[in-house]
Design an enzyme around this catalytic site. Structure first.
Site, PDB file in Angstrom:
ATOM      1  N   GLY A  55     -12.953  35.158 -72.043  1.00 20.49           N
ATOM      2  CA  GLY A  55     -13.846  34.075 -72.466  1.00 20.49           C
ATOM      3  C   GLY A  55     -14.878  34.611 -73.428  1.00 20.49           C
ATOM      4  CB  CYS A  82     -10.991  40.077 -71.377  1.00 20.75           C
ATOM      5  SG  CYS A  82     -12.065  40.379 -72.787  1.00 20.75           S
ATOM      6  CE1 TYR A  83     -18.172  35.891 -69.227  1.00 23.64           C
ATOM      7  CE2 TYR A  83     -16.723  34.844 -67.616  1.00 23.64           C
ATOM      8  CZ  TYR A  83     -17.992  35.051 -68.135  1.00 23.64           C
ATOM      9  OH  TYR A  83     -19.068  34.436 -67.554  1.00 23.64           O
ATOM     10  CG  HIS A 169      -6.777  40.088 -73.810  1.00 19.97           C
ATOM     11  ND1 HIS A 169      -7.077  38.879 -73.251  1.00 19.97           N
ATOM     12  CD2 HIS A 169      -7.902  40.520 -74.422  1.00 19.97           C
ATOM     13  CE1 HIS A 169      -8.335  38.568 -73.517  1.00 19.97           C
ATOM     14  NE2 HIS A 169      -8.869  39.556 -74.232  1.00 19.97           N
ATOM     15  CD  GLU A 171      -3.873  37.807 -71.979  1.00 22.37           C
ATOM     16  OE1 GLU A 171      -3.837  38.856 -71.327  1.00 22.37           O
ATOM     17  OE2 GLU A 171      -4.935  37.305 -72.388  1.00 22.37           O
ATOM     18  CG  ASP A 227       8.562  20.482 -80.291  1.00 29.49           C
ATOM     19  OD1 ASP A 227       9.272  21.351 -79.760  1.00 29.49           O
ATOM     20  OD2 ASP A 227       7.702  20.730 -81.147  1.00 29.49           O
ATOM     21  CE  LYS A 369       9.758  24.462 -81.722  1.00 28.74           C
ATOM     22  NZ  LYS A 369       9.008  23.296 -82.231  1.00 28.74           N
TER      23      LYS A 369
END
Ligand code: XMP
Length: 513
Positions: A55, A82-83, A169, A171, A227, A369
């Protein structure tokens, strides 16, 4: 839903949905919830653990988002990123300070202690950092497990307290071994059963859509893109004939595309829904007559599209919901409030203005996606739709430089068809992010047989990209290129020259207009 799940607790970071997606990659359900969530909801026994996101705030400042400390008493595993990592330290008696040197981007890290979270990590690896504060002291009983040159506490944990944290991070793709830490947390530490699959997503969404719309009618603009096609297939399963799909053929589609869409979703296809095809080629060509300015062309195409769409939908009665194929990256893009307008994307924010809907149905809004494609395959959509390369809303209108005519559309369609056929034959279609033929408005002199010709030049483009914000041209092998060019000049009437656009984005864009 009785499956195990991990809650991603949102502190305003950029990658929150990506974290949830990384958890789903471990076949465990995950969703993002606000940090203000009622603590009672966290007690649900199917919730096996929490991930605190990054954040933009400094946790030691007043008014920064802080989780209720009760969460630490639940005894469920926590992973702070992180945050999130800083906030845990701050709340449990450690210390967070402003970093003298902030770290951003790929950073070397050394693993310096045994760690459940970083189990199977190489001793020395690369992670993605993005922070201006850092943890200077961990709370009592915690062990520092990794460090970088500028960040002596890059991760820390306490097995006893079941709390784990990384300043980096995991991710983000640049953290090379990041997914291992997510797996370690979800499967080994939280001990989740890896039973969640895309099938579960389909079942959940069917249930949710039915609950949301009841027996009311739902309208969907079908473009033929992945989509909206996946939404159509999904809603067909959920509400059948209460779904009305309007497909506008603006005459700027690729060769045979309108017929292919109709074959899948029309009355002869296998999906239970109402398919309405509006053939509006002539109207579009008429409105585009003599218009050469790219932005003006885009605006005309966008406005005419809405006009036709509204005309069709006005024929329907009692439609209360509008479905859209919004996916997660669309939401990030819209949210960023992109600074300079490079091109107006007519299908972003272009909703029918006169229509009043009771609600929006956006079942794919949290998916990426590749997850959408997986769901599409499970719903039985053909490969040519599921793995379709991106195609712009204004279609060939922005691949024909200058004014658009039916003759020029035909030329691009034929050239593009040959190009795609040969690229697929050479097995290159999966490797190239986007490739297409366009029409330069240039005519030049050539010779065919014994005669002089004065015909158009086709432009071929092929690019490789991850995010479509930047792109690199792709080198197509000479023999493949020779076949493509020979075929285009021989088979497409009105073309006597083919050029290859080998420019990166920036400074070019992917499309020509
Ligand atoms: P550019 O040309 O801006 O394209 O480099 C980046 C990506 O966006 C697609 N594109 C569009 N997609 N409506 C769309 O749905 C549009 O108006 C539009 N303009 C460009 C383009 O095909 C590429 O994938």
């Amino acid at each position: 839903m009785n499956q195990d799940k991990i809650l991603v607790i949102d502190f305003g970071g950029q990658y929150n949905q990506l974290i949830a997606r990384r958890v789903r990659q471990c076949h465990v359900y995950s969703e993002v919830v606000p940090y203000t969530i009622d603590i009672e909801k966290l007690k649900d026994p199917t919730v096996k653990g929490f991930i605190f996101t990054g954040g933009p705030n400094s946790c030691y400042l007043e008014n920064s988002p802080l989780i209720s400390k009760e969460i630490y008493a639940l005894g469920k595993p926590i992973f702070g990123i992180c945050y999130g990592a800083q906030m845990i330290a701050h709340q449990l008696g450690g210390k967070v300070i402003h970093a003298d040197i902030s770290e951003y981007g790929k950073t070397d890290v050394d693993i310096i202690a045994d760690s459940l979270l970083l189990d199977r990590f190489s001793k020395h690896t690369e992670v993605f950092m993005s922070h201006t504060d850092r943890i200077s002291e961990v709370p009592e009983g915690f062990v520092v497990t990794s460090k970088t040159d500028n960040c002596p506490i890059a991760s820390y944990e306490s097995k006893e307290r079941n709390i784990y944290a990384t300043q980096f991070h995991p991710e983000v793709r640049h953290t090379i071994e990041g997914q291992k830490s997510i797996e370690n947390f979800v499967l080994n530490i939280c001990k989740c059963e890896p039973t969640w699959k895309s099938e579960s997503f389909i079942d959940e969404q069917i249930e949710l859509v039915r609950k949301q719309v009841g027996d009311k009618k739902v309208l969907l603009g079908l473009s033929g893109g992945v989509d909206s096609a996946v939404v159509a297939a999904l809603l067909s399963k959920a509400i059948g004939k209460n779904l009305y799909c309007v497909f506008v053929d603006h005459g700027l589609l690729r060769k045979n595309e309108a017929e292919e869409v109709e074959a899948v979703f029309g009355p002869k296809g296998k999906y239970d829904l109402n398919f309405i095809r509006a053939d509006a080629k002539d109207l579009f060509y008429k409105k585009l007559e003599g218009v050469v300015e790219p932005e003006q062309k885009r605006k005309i195409i966008g406005a005419t599209f809405l006009e036709v769409f509204e005309e069709e939908t006005n024929k329907l009665s009692d439609v209360e919901f509008l479905a859209q194929g919004t996916i997660y990256p669309d939401r990030i893009e819209s949210g960023l409030g992109i600074s300079a307008k490079i091109k107006s994307h007519h299908n972003v924010g272009g909703l029918p203005k006169n229509m009043k809907f009771k609600g929006l149905v956006e079942p794919l809004q949290n998916l990426f996606k590749d997850e959408v494609r997986e769901v599409g395959t499970l719903l039985g959509l053909p490969d040519f739709i599921v793995h379709r390369q991106p195609f712009p809303g204004p279609g060939l209108g922005i691949r024909i430089i200058g004014d658009v005519t039916a003759e020029k559309v035909k030329i691009v369609q034929e050239a593009d068809w040959i190009y795609r056929e040969e690229i697929a034959k050479a097995g290159l279609d999966k490797e190239i992010s986007q490739y297409f033929a366009a029409l330069s408005n240039m005519r030049s002199v050539g010779v065919m047989g014994d005669s002089r010709t004065y015909d158009y030049a086709i432009v071929l483009r092929a690019v490789q990209t991850d995010d479509f914000m930047t792109a690199k041209p792709v080198m197509i092998p000479a023999d493949v290129m020779t076949t493509i060019v020979d075929r285009i000049v021989n088979e497409v009437k009105g073309v006597n020259r083919v050029m290859y656009d080998f420019t990166s984005k920036p400074p070019s864009t992917i499309e020509l207009e």
